[in-house]
Design a protein around this motif. Structure first.
Motif, PDB file in Angstrom:
ATOM      1  N   CYS A  84      -3.286  -3.082  -3.150  1.00  0.00           N
ATOM      2  CA  CYS A  84      -3.679  -1.824  -3.775  1.00  0.00           C
ATOM      3  C   CYS A  84      -3.464  -0.653  -2.827  1.00  0.00           C
ATOM      4  O   CYS A  84      -3.512  -0.796  -1.600  1.00  0.00           O
ATOM      5  CB  CYS A  84      -5.153  -1.879  -4.184  1.00  0.00           C
ATOM      6  SG  CYS A  84      -5.388  -2.614  -5.793  1.00  0.00           S
ATOM      7  N   TYR A 117      -0.283 -11.620  -3.020  1.00  0.00           N
ATOM      8  CA  TYR A 117      -1.257 -10.523  -3.123  1.00  0.00           C
ATOM      9  C   TYR A 117      -2.319 -10.689  -2.036  1.00  0.00           C
ATOM     10  O   TYR A 117      -2.651 -11.806  -1.646  1.00  0.00           O
ATOM     11  CB  TYR A 117      -1.986 -10.579  -4.468  1.00  0.00           C
ATOM     12  CG  TYR A 117      -1.103 -10.590  -5.682  1.00  0.00           C
ATOM     13  CD1 TYR A 117      -0.908 -11.767  -6.387  1.00  0.00           C
ATOM     14  CD2 TYR A 117      -0.499  -9.432  -6.146  1.00  0.00           C
ATOM     15  CE1 TYR A 117      -0.111 -11.791  -7.522  1.00  0.00           C
ATOM     16  CE2 TYR A 117       0.294  -9.455  -7.278  1.00  0.00           C
ATOM     17  CZ  TYR A 117       0.488 -10.636  -7.959  1.00  0.00           C
ATOM     18  OH  TYR A 117       1.271 -10.651  -9.081  1.00  0.00           O
ATOM     19  N   ALA A 118      -2.851  -9.582  -1.579  1.00  0.00           N
ATOM     20  CA  ALA A 118      -4.026  -9.628  -0.697  1.00  0.00           C
ATOM     21  C   ALA A 118      -4.689  -8.259  -0.745  1.00  0.00           C
ATOM     22  O   ALA A 118      -4.064  -7.248  -1.105  1.00  0.00           O
ATOM     23  CB  ALA A 118      -3.654  -9.996   0.738  1.00  0.00           C
ATOM     24  N   HIS A 119      -5.969  -8.236  -0.348  1.00  0.00           N
ATOM     25  CA  HIS A 119      -6.716  -6.983  -0.380  1.00  0.00           C
ATOM     26  C   HIS A 119      -6.236  -6.005   0.688  1.00  0.00           C
ATOM     27  O   HIS A 119      -5.861  -6.394   1.789  1.00  0.00           O
ATOM     28  CB  HIS A 119      -8.200  -7.263  -0.154  1.00  0.00           C
ATOM     29  CG  HIS A 119      -8.898  -7.794  -1.361  1.00  0.00           C
ATOM     30  ND1 HIS A 119      -9.148  -7.030  -2.480  1.00  0.00           N
ATOM     31  CD2 HIS A 119      -9.401  -9.023  -1.626  1.00  0.00           C
ATOM     32  CE1 HIS A 119      -9.772  -7.768  -3.375  1.00  0.00           C
ATOM     33  NE2 HIS A 119      -9.945  -8.972  -2.901  1.00  0.00           N
ATOM     34  N   ASN A 120      -6.312  -4.740   0.335  1.00  0.00           N
ATOM     35  CA  ASN A 120      -6.050  -3.676   1.295  1.00  0.00           C
ATOM     36  C   ASN A 120      -7.404  -3.300   1.900  1.00  0.00           C
ATOM     37  O   ASN A 120      -8.082  -2.380   1.440  1.00  0.00           O
ATOM     38  CB  ASN A 120      -5.420  -2.481   0.558  1.00  0.00           C
ATOM     39  CG  ASN A 120      -5.124  -1.323   1.498  1.00  0.00           C
ATOM     40  OD1 ASN A 120      -5.436  -1.375   2.689  1.00  0.00           O
ATOM     41  ND2 ASN A 120      -4.516  -0.289   0.969  1.00  0.00           N
ATOM     42  N   MET A 121      -7.826  -4.049   2.910  1.00  0.00           N
ATOM     43  CA  MET A 121      -9.162  -3.862   3.479  1.00  0.00           C
ATOM     44  C   MET A 121      -9.197  -2.639   4.390  1.00  0.00           C
ATOM     45  O   MET A 121      -8.283  -2.400   5.186  1.00  0.00           O
ATOM     46  CB  MET A 121      -9.576  -5.111   4.270  1.00  0.00           C
ATOM     47  CG  MET A 121      -9.694  -6.370   3.438  1.00  0.00           C
ATOM     48  SD  MET A 121     -10.843  -6.209   2.050  1.00  0.00           S
ATOM     49  CE  MET A 121     -12.401  -6.102   2.920  1.00  0.00           C
ATOM     50  N   MET A 167      -9.613 -14.081  -4.947  1.00  0.00           N
ATOM     51  CA  MET A 167      -9.838 -12.651  -4.677  1.00  0.00           C
ATOM     52  C   MET A 167     -10.982 -12.457  -3.690  1.00  0.00           C
ATOM     53  O   MET A 167     -10.948 -11.586  -2.829  1.00  0.00           O
ATOM     54  CB  MET A 167     -10.150 -11.919  -5.985  1.00  0.00           C
ATOM     55  CG  MET A 167      -8.922 -11.702  -6.850  1.00  0.00           C
ATOM     56  SD  MET A 167      -7.948 -10.304  -6.287  1.00  0.00           S
ATOM     57  CE  MET A 167      -8.844  -8.981  -7.091  1.00  0.00           C
TER      58      MET A 167
END
Lengths: 243, 392
Positions: free
Chosen positions: A226, A130-134, A98
């Motif tokens: 997200c 999955y990956a972050h919505n930066m 994460m």
């Protein structure tokens, strides 16, 4: 006098808050810049595949060098029309990467990672990444471009290579949901009934009609990040393998 | 001459009466949606012999099966039963005599074990309603010495129906652990076996708990039937109460009593086994002549199954001697309960996931808020300095 002193203390406090805020933003921008540089270098380590298809260690030649650097590499994801062009890793849980980069050092944005229950050999029925919505647009920050049909019409194909096989996937659904409303992340290896239920549900939730469907036996790719529309909401893109 | 005519007439009438009384037979017809072949046979209703018919010619799609795909075959069974005597049906795979048994290590079991030719095929059998009748994942492993394998299908003609039909989707895939047995598996005979329902002392077939027909994918609880290798049915022992369910998720045994119910209402109902497999997927409607939904549906709910309701559904205890359940007419009648989901609706029946199963992949740094805070704080400092100098 007392008022002056109070004002001075208050002023110092405000300056302290200002310095903290600037430092916080500086940290964020540094992390963002550092991640971009690092992943640009990682892309350079993807070898030219013209010389050979497979390397001595059994993986696709172009990823063999990266694989030597991190054995948890499981593939490469690229989505045209977005900045998504990253290695994908996989480890024993859905938390480790994460906030870690490819070299396992702390990086706020993390790296795209495969659900710990997915496999690439033999390939799971549904690979979930999955990956972050930066907010700076990196990682899956631009994945939500798929909430517009016009973007799907132009860039409806996603490339995801596992370590052993190249792959192209056609988007069949894009939707917003919460993990409580639809546990899409539990559909990994499915029997026919589960597969049909999954496809029926993702098609019914899709923001638009893609005119693509999947049959039992097709391999699927699910990208999840997200969303900021609602609390605990996710934006999910489901695609089926076409090559 | 007159005497001869009278005697001849008597004989003919007697024979005709005997034929009428004893000649009525039960019939079974088996068809495939793709093949023009039909397999049918008749049997005398008073003879409870086991009848086996080869339906291999109906399983035409098996030739397209490889170890990388699965095929689905639709088989329809129509049973006309004299006196509506219930009839059990089994799908049987029977070995050719040349089948070899190769000891193959099962990767899923801790000790080496032999696979039989029946393990070559992974079978999933569902009805057209989505009800799972058989799932190879829940089945008991066959023994290498078995000469056939029986898979219990639903009992037809059970609810006083003289004529009843059922359509099954039989999905076949290959068990890669048993690849060596391909040649013998392709020589297996596919058969339908009928077995008259066992009645004791002439009793009518009301559903005593131990005789509830199999309508679920409940794991094999032991061979209590007299047919070898048959999948058996768990017992339902609690008398169910009438209930009205609104949208939500219910656990059988906790929120709803287990038992046999007649469902009616409006909306969708999904029933999952305790292992998380979809057992039934029913669409209910109050409209007549709907193409996509039914007005009522009989279902057997077992403990620890999960019922997901999307709409409003009524459950009424069902007994086969009545076509509709008796209405509640007295104040002391069975309590009618309207249930709300007792637990926060859970939408997955897969085994429990860790809290990190679906990670929160948002960017939690409130960049804009922090920039505003920095701006406001420095503006406040500037304002305070300005006021100080002004006062001086």
């Amino acid at each position: 006098m007392i008022v002056k002193k109070i004002l001075t203390v208050f002023e110092l406090l405000l300056i302290f808050v200002f310095v903290l805020s600037v430092g916080y933003i500086g940290f964020y921008m540094y992390q963002s810049y550092s991640a971009k540089s690092e992943y640009a270098k990682i892309r350079e380590n993807v070898l030219d595949s013209k010389s050979s298809e497979y390397a001595y260690n059994g993986v696709l030649y172009e990823y063999s060098k990266l694989y030597e650097e991190n054995k948890e590499l499981s593939g490469w994801l690229k989505v045209e029309g977005t900045s998504i062009d990253y290695p994908v890793v996989r480890t024993g849980d859905n938390d480790y990467y994460m906030h870690r980069d490819f070299y396992k050092s702390y990086k706020y944005c993390g790296i795209p990672f495969m659900d710990c229950q997915c496999k690439i050999k033999p390939q799971s029925d549904n690979i979930i990444i999955y990956a972050h919505n930066m907010r700076d647009g990196s990682m899956f920050g631009e994945l939500d471009k798929y909430d517009e049909k016009s973007f799907f019409d132009e860039f409806g194909t996603i490339e995801f290579d596992t370590l052993y096989k190249k792959g192209k996937y056609r988007v069949i659904s894009a939707f917003y949901t919460t993990p409580d409303a639809f546990s899409y992340y539990t559909y990994i290896d499915m029997d026919r009934v589960e597969f049909d239920n999954f496809i029926k549900t993702v098609k019914s939730k899709s923001l638009y009609n893609t005119d693509f469907d999947a049959q039992y036996g097709d391999k699927l790719l699910t990208l999840s990040t997200c969303s900021y529309n609602k609390r605990n909401e996710r934006f999910v893109v489901v695609a089926k393998q076409v090559e | 001459m007159k005497k001869l005519t009278a005697v001849s007439l008597s004989v003919i009438l007697t024979l005709a009466s005997a034929l009428t009384v004893f000649g009525a037979s039960s019939n079974v017809k088996i068809t495939n949606n793709l093949s023009k072949n039909t397999i049918s046979f008749s049997y005398a209703p008073d003879k409870q012999a086991t009848i086996t018919r080869d339906i291999t010619s109906l399983m035409t799609n098996l030739k397209n099966l490889t170890d990388k795909n699965s095929i689905t075959q639709e088989i329809r069974i129509t049973s006309e039963s004299v006196n509506a005597t219930p009839v059990k049906f089994y799908l049987r795979l029977e070995k050719p005599t040349s089948a070899k048994q190769l000891p193959v290590n099962l990767s899923a079991t801790p000790t080496p074990d032999a696979l039989s030719v029946f393990d070559y095929y992974n079978l999933l059998i569902t009805t057209t309603n989505g009800e799972v009748v058989y799932n190879y994942k829940d089945a008991k492993k066959t023994d290498v010495s078995d000469t056939y394998k029986d898979i219990e299908l639903l009992t037809l003609n059970y609810y006083d129906k003289a004529s009843e039909n059922k359509t099954y989707d039989i999905t076949v895939s290959v068990n890669n652990d048993a690849k060596d047995l391909k040649k013998d598996a392709q020589n297996l005979k596919w058969e339908i076996v009928t077995d008259g329902y066992t009645l004791k002392d002439g009793a009518t077939p009301s559903p005593k708990p131990s005789e509830t027909p199999n309508t679920s994918t409940a794991p094999n609880t032991g061979d209590i039937s007299n047919t070898p290798n048959a999948v058996t049915t768990p017992n339902v022992t609690i008398a169910p109460k009438e209930a009205t369910l609104s949208s939500g998720t219910y656990i059988v045994g906790e929120n709803i009593d287990s038992g046999r119910y007649l469902m009616s209402g409006n909306g969708g109902v999904k029933v999952y086994t305790k292992d998380g497999y979809l057992k039934s997927n029913i669409k209910l409607t109050t409209e007549d002549n709907s193409d996509t939904a039914v007005k009522n549906y009989v279902i057997n709910l077992l403990d620890n199954e999960t019922v997901e309701v999307d709409g409003n559904v009524k459950l009424e205890p069902y007994t086969p001697s009545k076509t509709t359940p008796a209405p509640v007419t007295t104040a002391k009648a069975t309590a009618k309960t309207t249930l709300r989901p007792a637990v926060t609706p859970k939408v997955t029946v897969k085994p429990a996931q860790s809290l990190k199963a679906n990670p929160k992949t948002g960017d939690s740094i409130p960049v804009f808020a922090v920039i505003m805070l920095a701006f406001l704080s420095i503006m406040a400092v500037a304002y305070i300095e300005y006021r100080k100098r002004k006062n001086n």
